[in-house]
Design a protein around this motif. Structure first.
Motif, short mmCIF file in Angstrom:
data_model
loop_
_atom_site.label_atom_id
_atom_site.label_comp_id
_atom_site.label_asym_id
_atom_site.label_seq_id
_atom_site.Cartn_x
_atom_site.Cartn_y
_atom_site.Cartn_z
N LEU A 26 0.84 -1.20 0.00
CA LEU A 26 0.00 0.00 0.00
C LEU A 26 0.87 1.25 0.00
O LEU A 26 0.66 2.16 -0.80
N TRP A 27 1.86 1.28 0.89
CA TRP A 27 2.71 2.47 0.97
C TRP A 27 3.43 2.72 -0.35
O TRP A 27 3.48 3.85 -0.83
N LEU A 28 3.97 1.68 -0.97
CA LEU A 28 4.71 1.86 -2.22
C LEU A 28 3.81 2.43 -3.31
O LEU A 28 4.20 3.35 -4.04
N HIS A 29 2.59 1.92 -3.39
CA HIS A 29 1.67 2.43 -4.41
C HIS A 29 1.27 3.88 -4.09
O HIS A 29 1.23 4.73 -4.99
N TYR A 30 0.99 4.13 -2.83
CA TYR A 30 0.67 5.50 -2.37
C TYR A 30 1.82 6.45 -2.72
O TYR A 30 1.60 7.54 -3.26
N PHE A 31 3.03 6.05 -2.43
CA PHE A 31 4.21 6.87 -2.71
C PHE A 31 4.36 7.11 -4.21
O PHE A 31 4.68 8.22 -4.64
N SER A 32 4.08 6.08 -5.01
CA SER A 32 4.20 6.23 -6.46
C SER A 32 3.16 7.19 -7.02
O SER A 32 3.35 7.75 -8.10
N LEU A 33 2.08 7.40 -6.28
CA LEU A 33 1.05 8.36 -6.70
C LEU A 33 1.35 9.77 -6.21
O LEU A 33 0.57 10.69 -6.46
N GLY A 34 2.45 9.94 -5.49
CA GLY A 34 2.83 11.26 -5.00
C GLY A 34 2.63 11.45 -3.51
O GLY A 34 2.73 12.58 -3.02
N LEU A 72 -2.61 12.20 9.62
CA LEU A 72 -2.21 12.64 8.29
C LEU A 72 -3.21 13.71 7.83
O LEU A 72 -4.39 13.67 8.19
N PRO A 73 -2.74 14.64 7.00
CA PRO A 73 -3.66 15.65 6.45
C PRO A 73 -4.72 14.98 5.57
O PRO A 73 -4.47 13.90 5.01
N PRO A 74 -5.86 15.61 5.41
CA PRO A 74 -6.94 15.01 4.62
C PRO A 74 -6.53 14.57 3.21
O PRO A 74 -6.92 13.49 2.76
N PHE A 75 -5.74 15.38 2.50
CA PHE A 75 -5.35 15.00 1.14
C PHE A 75 -4.52 13.72 1.16
O PHE A 75 -4.70 12.84 0.31
N GLN A 76 -3.61 13.57 2.12
CA GLN A 76 -2.78 12.37 2.19
C GLN A 76 -3.63 11.15 2.57
O GLN A 76 -3.41 10.05 2.06
N ARG A 77 -4.62 11.34 3.43
CA ARG A 77 -5.53 10.24 3.78
C ARG A 77 -6.31 9.78 2.55
O ARG A 77 -6.47 8.59 2.31
N ASP A 78 -6.79 10.75 1.79
CA ASP A 78 -7.54 10.40 0.58
C ASP A 78 -6.64 9.76 -0.47
O ASP A 78 -7.07 8.86 -1.20
N LEU A 79 -5.40 10.18 -0.55
CA LEU A 79 -4.46 9.56 -1.49
C LEU A 79 -4.17 8.12 -1.08
O LEU A 79 -4.09 7.23 -1.94
N LEU A 80 -4.07 7.87 0.20
CA LEU A 80 -3.91 6.49 0.69
C LEU A 80 -5.14 5.65 0.33
O LEU A 80 -5.01 4.50 -0.12
N GLU A 85 3.26 11.76 0.35
CA GLU A 85 4.39 12.41 1.01
C GLU A 85 4.78 11.77 2.35
O GLU A 85 5.87 12.02 2.84
N ALA A 86 3.90 10.96 2.93
CA ALA A 86 4.21 10.35 4.22
C ALA A 86 5.13 9.15 4.03
O ALA A 86 5.02 8.42 3.04
N GLY A 87 6.02 8.96 4.97
CA GLY A 87 6.92 7.81 4.92
C GLY A 87 6.20 6.54 5.33
O GLY A 87 5.08 6.56 5.85
N GLU A 88 6.87 5.44 5.11
CA GLU A 88 6.27 4.14 5.43
C GLU A 88 5.93 4.01 6.91
O GLU A 88 4.87 3.48 7.27
N ILE A 89 6.78 4.53 7.77
CA ILE A 89 6.53 4.46 9.22
C ILE A 89 5.31 5.30 9.59
O ILE A 89 4.47 4.89 10.39
N GLU A 90 5.18 6.48 8.98
CA GLU A 90 4.03 7.34 9.26
C GLU A 90 2.73 6.70 8.78
O GLU A 90 1.71 6.77 9.47
N VAL A 91 2.77 6.06 7.63
CA VAL A 91 1.57 5.39 7.12
C VAL A 91 1.19 4.25 8.04
O VAL A 91 0.01 4.07 8.38
#
Length: 88
Positions: A23-31, A49-57, A33-39
């Motif tokens: 999940l983190w790798l795909h999320y990261f590939s989409l842009g 996490l900010p709303p945009f990052q939550r929605d990106l996840l 910004e949170a690191g794997e530990i934060e996710v």
């Protein structure tokens, strides 16, 4: 709301058999910004996490879930050789 979103996301990826690192790798590939530990901490509801990052996840998870082959009802052509199709 953020805690509930995290809980439901964790539940969705668990049910789909998606690993957190996947999940983190795909999320990261989409842009993302949170690191794997934060996710991972977010998924355990111990990091915000900010709303945009939550929605990106969530988007990353939904894309991965959509790629999982699901059982489907077969067509006649799936069951028999097209040349030997016979009606039951």
């Amino acid at each position: 709301m953020a805690r509930e979103q995290a809980r439901l996301l964790r539940q969705a990826i668990h049910r789909a058999g998606i690993a957190r690192d996947q999940l983190w790798l795909h999320y990261f590939s989409l842009g993302g910004e949170a690191g794997e530990i934060e996710v991972d901490a977010y998924l355990h509801q111990s990091f915000a996490l900010p709303p945009f990052q939550r929605d990106l996840l969530a988007h990353a998870a939904n894309e991965l879930i959509a790629r999982i082959p699901r059982p489907r009802a077969p067509y006649v052509s799936d069951l028999v050789d097209g040349d030997n199709a016979a009606e039951d």
